[in-house]
Design an enzyme around this catalytic site. Structure first.
Site, PDB file in Angstrom:
ATOM      1  N   ASP A 118       4.266   1.377  -4.895  1.00 40.44           N
ATOM      2  CA  ASP A 118       3.677   0.994  -3.608  1.00 40.44           C
ATOM      3  C   ASP A 118       4.730   1.136  -2.511  1.00 40.44           C
ATOM      4  OD1 ASP A 118       2.084  -0.051  -1.633  1.00 40.44           O
ATOM      5  OD2 ASP A 118       2.133  -2.113  -2.392  1.00 40.44           O
ATOM      6  N   ASP A 139      -0.447   5.579  -0.147  1.00 40.13           N
ATOM      7  CA  ASP A 139       0.897   5.033  -0.401  1.00 40.13           C
ATOM      8  C   ASP A 139       1.010   4.243  -1.687  1.00 40.13           C
ATOM      9  OD1 ASP A 139      -0.525   2.717   0.530  1.00 40.13           O
ATOM     10  OD2 ASP A 139       1.422   1.806   0.922  1.00 40.13           O
ATOM     11  N   GLU A 140       0.026   4.343  -2.542  1.00 44.81           N
ATOM     12  CA  GLU A 140      -0.004   3.505  -3.731  1.00 44.81           C
ATOM     13  C   GLU A 140      -0.598   4.291  -4.880  1.00 44.81           C
ATOM     14  OE1 GLU A 140      -2.043  -0.561  -4.230  1.00 44.81           O
ATOM     15  OE2 GLU A 140      -2.023  -0.157  -2.096  1.00 44.81           O
TER      16      GLU A 140
HETATM   17 MG   LIG Z   1       2.064  -0.215   0.546  1.00 43.97          MG
END
Ligand SMILES: [Mg+2]
Length: 361
Positions: A13, A107-108
């Site tokens: 993350d 983003d993960e």
């Molecule tokens: Mg994040």
């Protein structure tokens, strides 16, 4: 309980992703409270820098609220083309280690590194290497959680954030869950946490004392998931090829709503959640559907299909608001609202018809 070998799952993350990209690319923004998103009346914060978070600003918050909490907040319009480029760089790094990559957003992602392309035994070392490469290639910090299933890997990535990682082993997984407040569980939004509290469930241990039948009765399809995670069990696979036919979010309210204005406001965080996912996947859709569940559990749905895919979150809110107004006055107070975007622009590639529900945190 499980004869399969223990899996090694990493949840990676990025830290305050959109905001960190903006601070990376514009030194004037470093060290300052920053929100990526629109500052207009109906704008929503898409991401907040750590400086802004200390004021209580967070993603999916209406921009008006954010400004009230942090008067010096700087709003920066999002640059999704740049975020997508960075996201692609990160995924190329992941792909050096495993083909089993399931992105949750730009983003993960979950990675299954049980069998990995480097033949590395220790998942914490893989996570360290990946984070170092992300830093070298993008200049950005990532955090990671390492565990034997998705739920615990996801929870672990928050433990040493920002720029840290944590591992939850099969030995300490059940104890970790017992001590954890349920409102921090991934998959438990504020409304569900409130309902759990009414049944005396505040921690994982409280949840563990409830029978499967009880949880299914009160939490429907999520009951089985809750029953498992209360014991540190989550058999969901890391699925690299998830292609969706629709993207939806819904929220059950703590108090039923009978006022149109208030109900319309509740559409904003739902739209923000749906749109964030669409932006991350670079998709949109032509059909907006609003689901209204009343206090007597009857429900209505209203849809509209446009000629062009929905262009932005404001347009989705506008369409949804009009649809909602068509069932006003409500025949009963509203206990739940759902918002779904379908006829997605990736439909020609669609392989399965699952309809995910994003949890609304
Ligand atoms: Mg994040």
């Amino acid at each position: 309980m499980n004869s399969a070998p223990v899996r090694k799952i990493i949840h990676v993350d990025m830290d305050a992703f959109y905001a960190s990209v903006e601070q990376r690319d514009n030194p004037d923004l470093r060290g300052r409270p920053l929100a990526v998103g629109g500052s207009a009346a109906r704008g929503v914060v898409a991401a907040a820098s750590y400086e802004a978070r200390t004021f209580g600003v967070h993603s999916a918050m209406p921009s008006v609220t954010a400004k009230r909490k942090c008067p010096d907040l700087i709003f920066v319009p999002p640059r999704f083309d740049v975020y997508r480029q960075v996201s692609q760089q990160i995924r190329e790094i992941f792909a050096e280690y495993t083909p089993l990559i399931e992105p949750l957003s730009l983003d993960e992602a979950y990675l299954d590194v049980t069998e990995n392309l480097k033949g590395m035994e220790i998942a914490t070392e893989i996570a360290l290497e990946i984070r170092a490469k992300i830093k070298a290639v993008t200049g950005l910090n990532a955090s990671a959680g390492i565990s034997y299933n998705k739920f615990l890997a996801k929870m672990a990535s928050d433990l040493n954030k920002p720029n840290g990682q944590a591992v939850i082993t099969p030995k300490n997984g059940p104890g970790f869950v017992e001590a954890l407040p349920v409102k921090k569980f991934h998959g438990v939004g504020p409304a569900t946490a409130e309902r759990m509290k009414r049944h005396g469930i505040e921690t994982g241990l409280d949840l563990k004392t409830k029978s499967l039948a009880f949880l299914q009765q009160h939490f429907g399809k999520s009951g089985l998931y809750f029953y498992g995670i209360a014991r540190g069990i989550d058999e969901r696979q890391v699925r690299p090829d998830r292609i969706r036919k629709s993207v939806g979010a819904e929220d059950t309210f703590v108090e039923d709503i009978d006022d149109l204005e208030r109900a319309t406001l509740e559409l904003q965080p739902l739209a923000a959640k749906v749109w964030r996912y669409c932006e991350a996947q670079d998709i949109s859709g032509k059909t907006v559907t609003v689901k209204i569940k009343y206090s007597d559990f009857t429900q209505a749905t209203r849809s509209r299909t446009a000629v062009q895919p929905v262009a932005n979150v404001s347009e989705m809110i506008d369409i949804a608001s009009v649809l909602l107004a068509t069932v006003y006055p409500f025949k009963r107070p509203v206990r739940l609202l759902g918002l779904t975007l379908s006829s997605l622009t990736n439909d020609q590639f669609a392989r399965d018809a699952e309809q995910p529900q994003l949890d609304l945190d």
